[in-house]
Design a protein around this motif. Structure first.
Motif, PDB file in Angstrom:
ATOM      1  N   HIS A 143       0.852  -1.185   0.000  1.00 14.63           N
ATOM      2  CA  HIS A 143       0.000   0.000   0.000  1.00 14.63           C
ATOM      3  C   HIS A 143       0.889   1.237   0.000  1.00 14.63           C
ATOM      4  CE1 HIS A 143       0.953   0.491   4.279  1.00 14.63           C
ATOM      5  NE2 HIS A 143       0.887  -0.814   4.314  1.00 14.63           N
ATOM      6  N   CYS A 144       0.293   2.362  -0.361  1.00 14.01           N
ATOM      7  CA  CYS A 144       1.021   3.622  -0.371  1.00 14.01           C
ATOM      8  C   CYS A 144       1.288   4.040   1.073  1.00 14.01           C
ATOM      9  CB  CYS A 144       0.199   4.684  -1.090  1.00 14.01           C
ATOM     10  SG  CYS A 144       0.805   6.354  -0.850  1.00 14.01           S
ATOM     11  N   PRO A 145       2.557   4.362   1.413  1.00 16.15           N
ATOM     12  CA  PRO A 145       2.844   4.718   2.810  1.00 16.15           C
ATOM     13  C   PRO A 145       2.155   6.017   3.236  1.00 16.15           C
ATOM     14  CG  PRO A 145       4.793   4.978   1.418  1.00 16.15           C
ATOM     15  CD  PRO A 145       3.738   4.338   0.577  1.00 16.15           C
ATOM     16  N   LYS A 146       1.743   6.860   2.271  1.00 12.03           N
ATOM     17  CA  LYS A 146       1.120   8.132   2.662  1.00 12.03           C
ATOM     18  C   LYS A 146      -0.408   8.011   2.796  1.00 12.03           C
ATOM     19  CE  LYS A 146       0.966  13.040   1.759  1.00 12.03           C
ATOM     20  NZ  LYS A 146       0.648  13.926   0.622  1.00 12.03           N
ATOM     21  N   CYS A 147      -1.086   7.629   1.688  1.00 14.48           N
ATOM     22  CA  CYS A 147      -2.549   7.588   1.761  1.00 14.48           C
ATOM     23  C   CYS A 147      -3.063   6.210   2.174  1.00 14.48           C
ATOM     24  CB  CYS A 147      -3.165   8.004   0.429  1.00 14.48           C
ATOM     25  SG  CYS A 147      -2.897   6.836  -0.911  1.00 14.48           S
ATOM     26  N   GLU A 148      -2.132   5.244   2.323  1.00 12.93           N
ATOM     27  CA  GLU A 148      -2.466   3.915   2.831  1.00 12.93           C
ATOM     28  C   GLU A 148      -3.401   3.107   1.950  1.00 12.93           C
ATOM     29  OE1 GLU A 148      -2.827   3.779   7.161  1.00 12.93           O
ATOM     30  OE2 GLU A 148      -0.686   4.111   6.815  1.00 12.93           O
ATOM     31  N   ARG A 200       4.746   8.323  -9.211  1.00 11.82           N
ATOM     32  CA  ARG A 200       3.843   8.919  -8.208  1.00 11.82           C
ATOM     33  C   ARG A 200       2.692   7.973  -7.884  1.00 11.82           C
ATOM     34  NH1 ARG A 200       4.582  13.996  -6.950  1.00 11.82           N
ATOM     35  NH2 ARG A 200       6.186  15.119  -8.118  1.00 11.82           N
ATOM     36  N   CYS A 201       2.167   8.089  -6.658  1.00 12.49           N
ATOM     37  CA  CYS A 201       1.015   7.281  -6.252  1.00 12.49           C
ATOM     38  C   CYS A 201      -0.206   7.682  -7.082  1.00 12.49           C
ATOM     39  CB  CYS A 201       0.734   7.479  -4.764  1.00 12.49           C
ATOM     40  SG  CYS A 201      -0.845   6.791  -4.237  1.00 12.49           S
ATOM     41  N   ARG A 202      -0.965   6.672  -7.569  1.00 13.91           N
ATOM     42  CA  ARG A 202      -2.134   6.942  -8.410  1.00 13.91           C
ATOM     43  C   ARG A 202      -3.184   7.767  -7.667  1.00 13.91           C
ATOM     44  NH1 ARG A 202      -4.367   4.513 -12.797  1.00 13.91           N
ATOM     45  NH2 ARG A 202      -2.868   2.826 -12.842  1.00 13.91           N
ATOM     46  N   HIS A 203      -3.286   7.555  -6.354  1.00 11.93           N
ATOM     47  CA  HIS A 203      -4.366   8.199  -5.603  1.00 11.93           C
ATOM     48  C   HIS A 203      -3.995   9.570  -5.039  1.00 11.93           C
ATOM     49  CE1 HIS A 203      -6.367   4.409  -6.084  1.00 11.93           C
ATOM     50  NE2 HIS A 203      -5.326   3.793  -5.560  1.00 11.93           N
ATOM     51  N   CYS A 204      -2.847   9.655  -4.335  1.00  4.82           N
ATOM     52  CA  CYS A 204      -2.544  10.909  -3.637  1.00  4.82           C
ATOM     53  C   CYS A 204      -1.396  11.679  -4.291  1.00  4.82           C
ATOM     54  CB  CYS A 204      -2.225  10.646  -2.172  1.00  4.82           C
ATOM     55  SG  CYS A 204      -0.691   9.738  -1.928  1.00  4.82           S
ATOM     56  N   GLY A 205      -0.732  11.091  -5.291  1.00  8.39           N
ATOM     57  CA  GLY A 205       0.321  11.817  -5.981  1.00  8.39           C
ATOM     58  C   GLY A 205       1.649  11.856  -5.254  1.00  8.39           C
TER      59      GLY A 205
HETATM   60 ZN    ZN Z   1      -0.873   7.447  -1.999  1.00 10.58          ZN
END
Ligand code: ZN
Length: 278
Positions: free
Chosen positions: A35-40, A60-65
């Motif tokens: 999972h993305c460490p920022k937006c989880e 970049r993360c698809r969801h939070c960038g």
């Molecule tokens: Zn993210």
């Protein structure tokens, strides 16, 4: 076949990235899923394909960038390259699997040391156990321990010679770095070497025996001296700055185990041609 090895290496490299991220903070590498460490948010399979996803998502993360570290594609490519090198040198032999296993563990250690100044026990102690367990099956070339058998006046079975080499390698190099660490501490009052470095040296000894590990330590010191000096000369770092010694050792170990014979060959060619010139 080498292409398959490269692709397989990319996949394992992707798993190594998870280990590099999670082992230093004592988290499971199996659960939860990536999972993305920022937006989880959990990563879909198509966002988790080695190299390709990083390229498509432009890092970049698809969801939070959130930016994805360059370490992810780097570890994947390096590991793919190591698997490629092992199979093109040794073919599909047990020794190439041993090299791949060792190379992957070294890569993970190099990056945990660079990022966090940590060498996780899962890799050092776990690696030592694997090295010892492999020694009776995949024989290590007898090195310095031949002397023990010579003194004892017996010729051991090959598997026993190999186990002896592995055990002596672990004890000797673990002990050597431990002594260096103690002496440094007595004189300077600070830790020059981490205890992780001691365990790392023991692991290398268990994997490759006395002779090869000695070459690794020598090459590691050269790599460390060259990198350390460069960092100081380029500015920013002081001599006293904490050095990721484990990373240097890991890089040297990969060089020696994959290309050691070439290195020694080049070295002797250089020495003999220098000696031949009047
Ligand atoms: Zn993210």
């Amino acid at each position: 076949m080498t292409l398959v090895a490269f692709l397989f290496g990319l996949l394992i490299g992707s798993f190594l990235n998870v280990c590099i991220h999670r082992w230093p903070i004592d988290k499971s590498v199996v659960r939860p899923r990536s999972h993305c460490p920022k937006c989880e948010r959990q990563l879909a399979w198509y966002d988790n394909i080695p190299l390709i996803s990083y390229g498509l998502l432009r890092g970049r993360c698809r969801h939070c960038g959130e930016t994805i570290s360059w370490r992810y594609p780097t570890v994947e490519v390096l590991n793919g390259f190591l698997f490629f090198a092992a199979v093109s040198q040794y073919g599909l032999e047990p020794i190439s699997f041993k090299c791949m296993l060792f190379g992957s563990m070294m890569l993970a250690l190099i990056f945990t040391d660079l990022e966090q100044f940590l060498l996780p026990d899962e890799l050092t102690l776990g690696g030592m156990a694997i090295g010892l367990a492999l020694s009776p099956v995949l024989h290590i070339m007898p090195g310095a321990t031949q002397l023990i058998w010579l003194i004892a006046g017996t010729q051991p079975e090959p598997w026993l010679a190999s186990v002896t080499e592995s055990v002596c390698g672990a004890v000797f190099f673990g002990g050597m770095l431990w002594a260096t660490r103690e002496i440094y501490y007595r004189f300077r009052g600070v830790d020059g070497l981490g205890f992780g470095d001691v365990k790392l040296a023991a692991m290398m000894g268990a994997f490759w025996g006395v002779n090869y590990t000695l070459i690794i330590l020598v090459v590691g010191s050269i790599v460390g001296a060259v990198f350390g000096t460069t960092l100081v000369l380029l500015g920013g770092k002081k001599w006293s700055h904490e050095m990721p010694y484990g990373s240097y050792l890991g890089a040297a170990a990969i060089l020696v185990t994959f290309w050691g014979d070439d290195l020694i060959g080049w070295y002797w060619t250089a020495v003999t041609s220098a000696a031949a010139t009047p």
